[in-house]
Design a protein around this motif. Structure first.
Motif, PDB file in Angstrom:
ATOM      1  N   GLY A 109       0.863  -1.272   0.022  1.00 23.54           N
ATOM      2  CA  GLY A 109      -0.113   0.068  -0.002  1.00 23.54           C
ATOM      3  C   GLY A 109       0.712   1.213  -0.195  1.00 23.54           C
ATOM      4  O   GLY A 109       0.645   2.207   0.619  1.00 23.54           O
ATOM      5  N   GLY A 112       2.139   7.876  -2.592  1.00 25.95           N
ATOM      6  CA  GLY A 112       2.827   9.069  -3.271  1.00 25.95           C
ATOM      7  C   GLY A 112       2.291  10.240  -2.426  1.00 25.95           C
ATOM      8  O   GLY A 112       1.649  10.457  -1.348  1.00 25.95           O
ATOM      9  N   ARG A 113       2.615  11.332  -2.918  1.00 30.14           N
ATOM     10  CA  ARG A 113       2.240  12.585  -2.366  1.00 30.14           C
ATOM     11  C   ARG A 113       0.280  12.732  -2.643  1.00 30.14           C
ATOM     12  O   ARG A 113      -0.121  12.180  -3.550  1.00 30.14           O
ATOM     13  N   GLU A 117      -1.157   6.511  -5.345  1.00 33.31           N
ATOM     14  CA  GLU A 117      -0.882   5.232  -5.169  1.00 33.31           C
ATOM     15  C   GLU A 117       0.598   5.146  -5.563  1.00 33.31           C
ATOM     16  O   GLU A 117       0.998   6.006  -6.653  1.00 33.31           O
ATOM     17  N   TRP A 118       1.344   4.400  -4.989  1.00 33.04           N
ATOM     18  CA  TRP A 118       2.693   4.174  -5.507  1.00 33.04           C
ATOM     19  C   TRP A 118       2.957   2.895  -5.596  1.00 33.04           C
ATOM     20  O   TRP A 118       2.920   1.846  -4.568  1.00 33.04           O
ATOM     21  N   VAL A 119       3.304   2.516  -6.694  1.00 34.91           N
ATOM     22  CA  VAL A 119       3.235   1.057  -7.452  1.00 34.91           C
ATOM     23  C   VAL A 119       4.860   0.545  -6.686  1.00 34.91           C
ATOM     24  O   VAL A 119       5.947   1.087  -7.151  1.00 34.91           O
ATOM     25  N   TRP A 126      12.439   0.474  -1.378  1.00 38.56           N
ATOM     26  CA  TRP A 126      11.571   1.342  -0.671  1.00 38.56           C
ATOM     27  C   TRP A 126      11.833   1.335   0.658  1.00 38.56           C
ATOM     28  O   TRP A 126      11.947   0.558   1.518  1.00 38.56           O
ATOM     29  N   ALA A 127      12.212   2.701   1.250  1.00 39.30           N
ATOM     30  CA  ALA A 127      12.898   2.961   2.333  1.00 39.30           C
ATOM     31  C   ALA A 127      12.441   4.100   2.825  1.00 39.30           C
ATOM     32  O   ALA A 127      12.237   5.249   2.031  1.00 39.30           O
ATOM     33  N   SER A 128      12.216   4.342   4.120  1.00 41.51           N
ATOM     34  CA  SER A 128      11.981   5.475   4.892  1.00 41.51           C
ATOM     35  C   SER A 128      12.893   5.778   6.029  1.00 41.51           C
ATOM     36  O   SER A 128      13.226   4.775   6.615  1.00 41.51           O
ATOM     37  N   ARG A 186       6.524  15.292 -18.374  1.00 41.23           N
ATOM     38  CA  ARG A 186       7.045  14.918 -17.134  1.00 41.23           C
ATOM     39  C   ARG A 186       8.402  15.403 -17.109  1.00 41.23           C
ATOM     40  O   ARG A 186       9.201  15.038 -15.912  1.00 41.23           O
ATOM     41  N   LEU A 223       5.266  -0.985 -14.219  1.00 42.21           N
ATOM     42  CA  LEU A 223       5.008   0.146 -13.408  1.00 42.21           C
ATOM     43  C   LEU A 223       3.974   1.239 -14.188  1.00 42.21           C
ATOM     44  O   LEU A 223       3.803   0.723 -15.191  1.00 42.21           O
TER      45      LEU A 223
END
Ligand code: BT5
Length: 323
Positions: A109, A112-113, A117-119, A126-128, A186, A223
């Protein structure tokens, strides 16, 4: 946990016997053995050699694998799958933790901002990172910029010519402006995005979570449109362990000296000097992006010569104005 960390540090210098380890770390031999087993359970294949315990030649992408040799003061919490590393880091913030990186192989789950959704399938990074910087809440955005610089540098070291689009998209490829229908582009193929969340008190950040999503060993086909991955760009797998280590080390370096962030960001962006259209909470602003200002605002000069300072929004790169 501390014995494990001490063990990882000791193993970095080569094989060490159990008794020596126990003596060096100041724990019992049984505690050393337990820590070795626990590292093995977490995917860090400590070897037993005639000279003693030795680190694996090629540590896996795992909690201890990432912590091994990491030159940044973060504890690493690794999960095979997690809803969202940002959500987990927020939870840990609530428990009083700090200086910690939550890493997952897969997110179910990811966000994004603006709750987009962020796939995030297995194979990405994937890191925080959770910290408690001693800065006012208004300065938090400079940490997002630092993460964009750190991500860009880690990608470049992996041989992919990445650049930053304001505020924090890391992109690859040509930035050829608007499409035929006049829509903004983009500005390249999206390799990574960053989501920062925080809680602030009146004059100080209470906690700050900076989440990085980097498409590492993935097929762009899996993606959303407009996305790319390091593997697709280089035509070969990347070593995710080394890459995330570099990213964390660079992020730590930059956030330890916040004055370095903006100059580094300016050197790596493709937004400055371009015609842009920014969708802000207060309406659309169009003009030339002339600078980025502390703590991360975009300065846009509109056609009537007005200077607008934009703190948040979605930015499109446009074709240059009519000649
Ligand atoms: C971002 O949002 O770019 C921030 C993404 C942050 C993700 C990380 S992963 C670790 C941590 N845990 C989380 O739950 N989140 C963070 P934004 O600028 O709003 O861009 C979102 C848009 O990018 C989506 O609407 C899609 O169009 C597109 N997108 C979704 N997944 C993507 C992917 N893997 N690669 C490239 N683009 C993607």
């Amino acid at each position: 946990m501390d014995t494990r960390r001490a063990l990882l540090d000791a193993l970095a210098d080569g094989p060490v016997s159990g008794p020596d380890l126990a003596g060096d770390i100041g724990v019992s031999r049984a505690a050393v053995w337990k820590a070795v087993e626990s590292l093995r359970d977490d995917g860090f294949a400590v070897e037993s050699t005639p000279e003693g315990y030795a680190p694996p030649d090629d540590p896996s992408y795992s909690g201890p694998g990432i912590a091994f040799g990491l030159d940044a003061p973060y504890t690493v919490e690794y999960h095979d799958a997690l809803e969202s590393t940002n959500a987990r880091a927020r939870e840990l913030a609530g428990e009083g933790e700090s200086d910690l990186a939550v890493v997952a192989d897969e997110q179910t789950g990811g966000r994004g901002r603006l709750d987009r959704e962020w796939v995030a399938p297995s194979g990405g990074i994937w890191a925080s990172v959770l910290t408690r910087p001693d800065v006012p809440p208004a300065h938090a955005p400079v940490h997002t910029l630092a993460a964009a610089v750190a991500t860009t540098d880690a990608c470049r070291e992996a041989g992919v010519d990445a650049h930053i689009k304001w505020p924090n998209d890391v992109l690859v490829g040509e930035d050829d402006g608007a499409n035929a229908d006049g829509q903004g582009s983009r500005g390249g193929r999206k390799l990574a995005g960053i989501l920062t969340e925080m809680e602030g008190e009146a004059d100080r950040v209470s906690w700050l979570v900076v989440g990085v999503g980097l498409n590492a060993n993935l097929d762009a086909d899996a993606l959303p449109d407009g996305a790319t991955s390091l593997r697709d760009e280089r035509g070969a797998e990347v070593d995710r362990r080394r890459l995330i280590q570099r990213l964390l080390e660079r992020y730590h370096e930059l956030t330890a000296d916040l004055d370095r962030v903006l100059p580094a960001w300016r050197e790596r962006t493709s937004t400055l000097g371009r015609r842009v259209r920014v969708d802000t909470p207060g309406g659309v602003v169009e003009g030339e992006a002339v600078d980025v200002r502390f703590p991360g605002a975009l300065v846009v000069e509109t056609d009537d010569g007005e200077e607008r300072v934009i703190h948040a929004g979605d930015c499109d790169h446009l074709r240059p104005a009519r000649e």
